[in-house]
Write a protein that holds these residues in place. Sequence first.
Motif, PDB file in Angstrom:
ATOM      1  N   VAL A 151       0.850  -1.206   0.000  1.00 54.25           N
ATOM      2  CA  VAL A 151       0.000   0.000   0.000  1.00 54.25           C
ATOM      3  C   VAL A 151       0.882   1.250   0.000  1.00 54.25           C
ATOM      4  O   VAL A 151       0.672   2.180  -0.788  1.00 54.25           O
ATOM      5  N   LEU A 152       1.894   1.228   0.854  1.00 52.05           N
ATOM      6  CA  LEU A 152       2.792   2.382   0.934  1.00 52.05           C
ATOM      7  C   LEU A 152       3.489   2.613  -0.404  1.00 52.05           C
ATOM      8  O   LEU A 152       3.554   3.746  -0.899  1.00 52.05           O
ATOM      9  N   ASN A 153       3.981   1.501  -1.008  1.00 51.94           N
ATOM     10  CA  ASN A 153       4.620   1.620  -2.330  1.00 51.94           C
ATOM     11  C   ASN A 153       3.671   2.278  -3.332  1.00 51.94           C
ATOM     12  O   ASN A 153       4.055   3.177  -4.071  1.00 51.94           O
ATOM     13  N   SER A 154       2.438   1.797  -3.347  1.00 49.98           N
ATOM     14  CA  SER A 154       1.464   2.328  -4.288  1.00 49.98           C
ATOM     15  C   SER A 154       1.257   3.825  -4.088  1.00 49.98           C
ATOM     16  O   SER A 154       1.152   4.583  -5.046  1.00 49.98           O
ATOM     17  N   PHE A 155       1.184   4.235  -2.832  1.00 49.00           N
ATOM     18  CA  PHE A 155       0.954   5.658  -2.554  1.00 49.00           C
ATOM     19  C   PHE A 155       2.138   6.495  -3.001  1.00 49.00           C
ATOM     20  O   PHE A 155       1.961   7.574  -3.558  1.00 49.00           O
ATOM     21  N   ILE A 156       3.349   5.985  -2.765  1.00 49.23           N
ATOM     22  CA  ILE A 156       4.535   6.742  -3.185  1.00 49.23           C
ATOM     23  C   ILE A 156       4.572   6.858  -4.705  1.00 49.23           C
ATOM     24  O   ILE A 156       4.767   7.935  -5.272  1.00 49.23           O
ATOM     25  N   VAL A 157       4.330   5.695  -5.365  1.00 48.77           N
ATOM     26  CA  VAL A 157       4.331   5.694  -6.830  1.00 48.77           C
ATOM     27  C   VAL A 157       3.297   6.700  -7.351  1.00 48.77           C
ATOM     28  O   VAL A 157       3.588   7.514  -8.227  1.00 48.77           O
ATOM     29  N   ALA A 158       2.085   6.633  -6.786  1.00 51.08           N
ATOM     30  CA  ALA A 158       1.008   7.505  -7.255  1.00 51.08           C
ATOM     31  C   ALA A 158       1.376   8.974  -7.054  1.00 51.08           C
ATOM     32  O   ALA A 158       1.178   9.813  -7.944  1.00 51.08           O
ATOM     33  N   ALA A 159       1.940   9.300  -5.882  1.00 48.54           N
ATOM     34  CA  ALA A 159       2.260  10.697  -5.584  1.00 48.54           C
ATOM     35  C   ALA A 159       3.310  11.227  -6.567  1.00 48.54           C
ATOM     36  O   ALA A 159       3.163  12.331  -7.121  1.00 48.54           O
ATOM     37  N   VAL A 160       4.344  10.439  -6.809  1.00 50.29           N
ATOM     38  CA  VAL A 160       5.388  10.905  -7.727  1.00 50.29           C
ATOM     39  C   VAL A 160       4.850  10.955  -9.158  1.00 50.29           C
ATOM     40  O   VAL A 160       5.172  11.880  -9.919  1.00 50.29           O
ATOM     41  N   ALA A 161       4.009   9.967  -9.515  1.00 49.77           N
ATOM     42  CA  ALA A 161       3.408   9.977 -10.856  1.00 49.77           C
ATOM     43  C   ALA A 161       2.579  11.245 -11.067  1.00 49.77           C
ATOM     44  O   ALA A 161       2.578  11.832 -12.153  1.00 49.77           O
ATOM     45  N   VAL A 162       1.884  11.661 -10.018  1.00 47.99           N
ATOM     46  CA  VAL A 162       1.102  12.903 -10.100  1.00 47.99           C
ATOM     47  C   VAL A 162       2.040  14.065 -10.406  1.00 47.99           C
ATOM     48  O   VAL A 162       1.780  14.878 -11.307  1.00 47.99           O
ATOM     49  N   ALA A 163       3.150  14.129  -9.659  1.00 46.26           N
ATOM     50  CA  ALA A 163       4.096  15.231  -9.863  1.00 46.26           C
ATOM     51  C   ALA A 163       4.639  15.223 -11.287  1.00 46.26           C
ATOM     52  O   ALA A 163       4.688  16.262 -11.958  1.00 46.26           O
ATOM     53  N   ILE A 164       5.023  14.033 -11.766  1.00 47.14           N
ATOM     54  CA  ILE A 164       5.589  13.951 -13.123  1.00 47.14           C
ATOM     55  C   ILE A 164       4.570  14.360 -14.169  1.00 47.14           C
ATOM     56  O   ILE A 164       4.837  15.196 -15.036  1.00 47.14           O
ATOM     57  N   SER A 165       3.375  13.767 -14.088  1.00 46.68           N
ATOM     58  CA  SER A 165       2.410  14.016 -15.163  1.00 46.68           C
ATOM     59  C   SER A 165       1.908  15.460 -15.136  1.00 46.68           C
ATOM     60  O   SER A 165       1.676  16.058 -16.191  1.00 46.68           O
ATOM     61  N   LEU A 166       1.760  16.046 -13.938  1.00 50.20           N
ATOM     62  CA  LEU A 166       1.340  17.457 -13.894  1.00 50.20           C
ATOM     63  C   LEU A 166       2.472  18.348 -14.406  1.00 50.20           C
ATOM     64  O   LEU A 166       2.240  19.293 -15.161  1.00 50.20           O
ATOM     65  N   GLY A 167       3.691  18.022 -13.982  1.00 49.67           N
ATOM     66  CA  GLY A 167       4.839  18.825 -14.392  1.00 49.67           C
ATOM     67  C   GLY A 167       5.014  18.856 -15.899  1.00 49.67           C
ATOM     68  O   GLY A 167       5.392  19.875 -16.474  1.00 49.67           O
TER      69      GLY A 167
END
Lengths: 365, 283
Positions: free
Chosen positions: B67-83
């Motif tokens: 679960v923690l891995n998924s949250f980290i992946v999702a958070a960074v993916a958000v940053a990348i895709s928004l950026g």
Amino acid sequence: MNASGSPVPVERGPVEVLLSIQKVEKQFAGRPVLCGISLDVASGEFLTILGESGSGKTTLLRLIAGFEHLDSGEIRMAGERLDQIPAHRREVNTVFQSYAIFPHLSVFENVAYGLRAKSVARAEIPPRVTQALAMVKMSEFSQSAPSRLSGGQQQRVALARALVNRPRVLLLDEPLSALDANLRRQMQVELKSLQREVGITFIFVTHDQEEAMALSDRVALLRAGRLEQVAEPREIYGQPATAYAAQFIGQTNLLRAEVRDGIANAGPMAWPSAGPSGAATFSLRPEAIRLSSAPQGARPAGGTAHFHGRVQNQTFGGAMDLVEIDCGNSHILRARIPSPGPLVGQQEFEFAASDAVRVREGGGS
Amino acid sequence: MSGALQSSRAPLLTTYALLVYAFLYFPIVVLVVYSFNGSGVGGFPPSGWTFDWYRQLFADASLWDAVLNSFIVAAVAVAISLGLGLPAALALDRAQFPGKALFRRLVLLPLILPGIITGLSLLMLFVGVGMKLSLVTVTLGHGTALISVATTEIFAGLQKMDRAQEEASLDLGANHWKTFWRITFPNLKVSLIAAALLIFTLSLDEIAVTFFLIGRDNTLPLEIWSRLRRGITPEINAISTLILLFSISTILIWYRLRTRTQHAGESPAEAAMLPSSLEGEHS
């Protein structure tokens, strides 16, 4: 206008030219929008750019503001090239048609925006904003959110937001068009007195000829990207240069006449005309036509033209009646005659020859 | 589409609609119900009411790691895709450049492409440049695949914005940079938050792309999937129910934000390129 590039004097005597527009051309996707516009604006003047939609009036305004780049020609402010300066460094502010109030900022912050952007001293900002809001009678709304304001109030904020920067020229893009008729008249009066008060040059764009007449020191009539006439409201009404100007501003009768030996002939009418011989068009305002007291033939006498015609239609209009006169040969003239009582059948009419103004036909495209 | 016609067919239509909804949601209801079922996954009807599976779930450390891995992946993916999505959306909205129409379609492509294609091609790329597969590659994969979502959401926000506001800002003496941060960005805030929520949710339950790029550490969907190979446990039902709750609430917030901006912005320019299919695809 003159090739040497020296400033052309304004028609209104020895006033300082603030803004000088020289031979400005602008196309959008190959379609010409402005064709050779040359116009001088005096310091402290209230100039209205009047024209139908699509005449290029907003484009001209946007060129002055710096939102569009001109294809050729130049715009100078106090002698300096303005058209090469980016919009944010021009001493020009705009009141937008949509007002463009920033929705996420309070009224106070909207007005302070320009001062902050130009890094005006922090202590100077509140008093200047307060003063600007007082000027447009919006002091009590200082902390309001823009979404809570009516259209008229947003308009006032937009005015304050522009004027607080003390621009040299204020551009107004149909600012009153979204207001209802009453509010609009009230704002016209306020706008005019505000302009006198601050003494800033206003360039006002509108398609409403009455508004242009009421507000302006001078009117620049634009048609299909060309200036049709630039003159004071009285002059443009009394001495229209073109048939288009005569028809666009107020109502008029256009008389297609033949001028020979100093006499203009149009159907049953004849009047002295000094212009060159040949076919000519004259503009005759409806209120220039009077009932004639001395019945005579259609001969020019003492600079007055007499004619008779059949009253085809009469509309009561309070002080003035609108009368449609059939002069034969499908010549219909419209006249405004002060309280004539009911008119029937053939009547004698007259007008002063000087009221028939020779105008240029065509122009534009 | 007359009113009379509509009302006369209403009973039939209503029944039909209910059947469709049942077809759609019955499996999910079963999943939720069985997460509380006393006799585990087997047997019908469910018997006994228990929180045992949830208790078991909270003691399961390796599942929570996932679960923690998924949250980290999702958070960074958000940053990348928004950026990356923000400049793309800005370019689509206001820049004129050759091939813009093509670019506009290409930006949407990852959304339409099967995850297998995206995953496989990313895998070949990462292997080609010699990157070791890990959560980093998964994150990069999610970020890339979801740029299109970010771009469409932000583009929609830009289309709704009154451009005169930016002109007013320039007119008042702010340069382009200040204008972006003081006017454009605040106007886009809601779109950015909405896009972030949507991307977060999509990343959280992504399997296809993840499957190709995963290294030693599992994300939650892959952890669940690998456990399923050993047989369904009610514990899986329980964690799925929790994910379901989380996803539904995120999507609801996203939807609320989105409709709110639609009402606030008066410009009728609804973004034509908005993937309407997205709204109901992942729940």
